[in-house]
Design a protein around this motif. Structure first.
Motif, PDB file in Angstrom:
ATOM      1  N   GLU A 132       0.826  -1.208   0.000  1.00 38.99           N
ATOM      2  CA  GLU A 132       0.000   0.000   0.000  1.00 38.99           C
ATOM      3  C   GLU A 132       0.859   1.257   0.000  1.00 38.99           C
ATOM      4  O   GLU A 132       0.530   2.239  -0.670  1.00 38.99           O
ATOM      5  N   PHE A 136       0.375   4.088  -2.769  1.00 42.23           N
ATOM      6  CA  PHE A 136      -0.263   5.339  -2.381  1.00 42.23           C
ATOM      7  C   PHE A 136       0.719   6.446  -2.030  1.00 42.23           C
ATOM      8  O   PHE A 136       0.562   7.581  -2.470  1.00 42.23           O
ATOM      9  N   GLU A 167      -7.837   4.897 -11.845  1.00 42.73           N
ATOM     10  CA  GLU A 167      -6.893   3.881 -11.382  1.00 42.73           C
ATOM     11  C   GLU A 167      -6.573   2.880 -12.489  1.00 42.73           C
ATOM     12  O   GLU A 167      -5.415   2.489 -12.684  1.00 42.73           O
ATOM     13  N   GLY A 248      -6.509  -1.421 -11.996  1.00 41.47           N
ATOM     14  CA  GLY A 248      -6.374  -0.343 -11.038  1.00 41.47           C
ATOM     15  C   GLY A 248      -6.561  -0.872  -9.632  1.00 41.47           C
ATOM     16  O   GLY A 248      -7.230  -1.884  -9.407  1.00 41.47           O
ATOM     17  N   ALA A 249      -5.952  -0.194  -8.675  1.00 44.74           N
ATOM     18  CA  ALA A 249      -6.019  -0.632  -7.281  1.00 44.74           C
ATOM     19  C   ALA A 249      -6.908   0.289  -6.466  1.00 44.74           C
ATOM     20  O   ALA A 249      -6.784   1.504  -6.545  1.00 44.74           O
ATOM     21  N   TYR A 250      -7.795  -0.307  -5.697  1.00 43.93           N
ATOM     22  CA  TYR A 250      -8.608   0.412  -4.730  1.00 43.93           C
ATOM     23  C   TYR A 250      -9.443   1.504  -5.387  1.00 43.93           C
ATOM     24  O   TYR A 250      -9.208   2.696  -5.212  1.00 43.93           O
ATOM     25  N   ARG A 254      -9.984   3.146   0.727  1.00 43.70           N
ATOM     26  CA  ARG A 254      -9.246   2.039   1.323  1.00 43.70           C
ATOM     27  C   ARG A 254      -9.992   1.485   2.533  1.00 43.70           C
ATOM     28  O   ARG A 254      -9.933   0.296   2.827  1.00 43.70           O
ATOM     29  N   THR A 264     -10.024  -5.367  -5.487  1.00 47.32           N
ATOM     30  CA  THR A 264      -8.578  -5.348  -5.268  1.00 47.32           C
ATOM     31  C   THR A 264      -8.153  -6.411  -4.275  1.00 47.32           C
ATOM     32  O   THR A 264      -7.265  -7.223  -4.542  1.00 47.32           O
ATOM     33  N   HIS A 279      -2.410   3.069  -8.864  1.00 51.00           N
ATOM     34  CA  HIS A 279      -3.496   3.868  -8.290  1.00 51.00           C
ATOM     35  C   HIS A 279      -3.363   5.301  -8.782  1.00 51.00           C
ATOM     36  O   HIS A 279      -2.270   5.845  -8.824  1.00 51.00           O
TER      37      HIS A 279
END
Length: 279
Positions: A132, A136, A167, A248-250, A254, A264, A279
């Motif tokens: 993460e 991020f 994302e 894409g993530a998240y 979150r 995700t 992201h």
């Protein structure tokens, strides 16, 4: 376009071999430099020590983390010393809650971060915050490696999980070195919206963008016939012999991902294919 600077963080000797094999393979094919951060992690959260714990107890946890870092560093140097690539290592110790700061500080100067799958049997609690923080705080795409898979050099068949989100677009841009070298690229759209500017041609604008980048892509529009989007993606990837999934993530917050799951988290828990996320 190529990945010139690769990065990984290792906290456990059992992940040294698979992660470094992937790093060496990519560094060789992309003519890249591989940087490795070897971290010892104090997994005892601040404030969790029993009442009356003295400095000796605290020092013991730090000493254990230092020993783990040295063991990882030794294993990394032993493997990379025989590799014909440019590489460098750094070593440190951090509490679990502070690990992300160290990872992000290194990751932000790389093109791609290579990490083991964050969930699974005997996978430490530090793997999730490491991933993460790279995504991020470091703002860098992450290549997630499932257990037991050979190193990925030049995937021939790639699936893109496309939902028109920022994302997903970031993941596509980050994956261009792979996409441009692939033989087959599939843009996978699951239950496209029935209203909106792209309802009559889901994935069409992305296909146009990819074509301008030298990537010929096919569009597969699927129905959500399974409870989770990740299930549909993984089944389609298996049916099409995909080597890599790009997504894409998240897409949600979150916090919602942590409480409710989401594509995700489920993907990272279930995948048996490498996944490139951004992201």
């Amino acid at each position: 376009m190529a990945y010139r600077s690769l990065f990984t963080v290792l906290t456990d000797t059992k992940f040294v071999a698979p992660v470094l094999e992937q790093g060496i393979a990519l560094a060789t094919s992309q003519d890249a430099h591989l940087d490795v951060l070897c971290m010892g992690v104090d997994r005892t959260q601040t404030g969790y020590y029993y009442a009356g714990a003295n400095a000796m107890v605290l020092q013991e946890t730090i000493t254990r983390a230092q020993e783990e870092a040295k063991a990882v560093d030794s294993a990394v140097r032993a493997r990379l010393g025989n590799a014909d690539i440019r590489w460098g290592t750094d070593m440190g110790v951090a509490q679990l809650a502070d690990l992300g700061r160290h990872v992000a500080a290194h990751a932000r100067f790389s093109d791609l971060v290579i990490l083991p799958q964050p969930y699974g049997e005997k996978h430490g609690a530090e793997l999730e915050p490491a991933m993460e923080s790279a995504l991020f705080e470091g703002k860098v795409p992450v290549l997630v490696l499932p257990d037991g898979k050979p190193a990925l050099t030049a995937p021939k068949n790639i699936s893109i999980a496309w939902n028109e989100s920022n994302e997903a677009m970031a993941a596509v841009r980050a994956a261009l070195p792979f996409l441009q070298a692939a033989e087959n690229v599939r843009v996978v759209v699951i239950d496209p919206p029935t209203h909106g500017p792209n309802r009559s041609d889901p994935g069409g604008l992305l296909s146009q963008y990819l074509a301008r980048q030298g990537v010929k892509a096919e569009i597969d529009v699927l129905s959500k016939t399974m409870p989770r989007v990740s299930d549909v993606l993984l089944r389609h990837a298996d049916d099409t012999n995909a080597d890599l999934i790009v997504m894409g993530a998240y897409g949600h917050s979150r916090f919602r991902e942590a409480i409710l799951g989401g594509a995700t988290r489920y993907m990272l828990e279930q995948t048996d294919l490498p996944v490139l996320m951004a992201h």
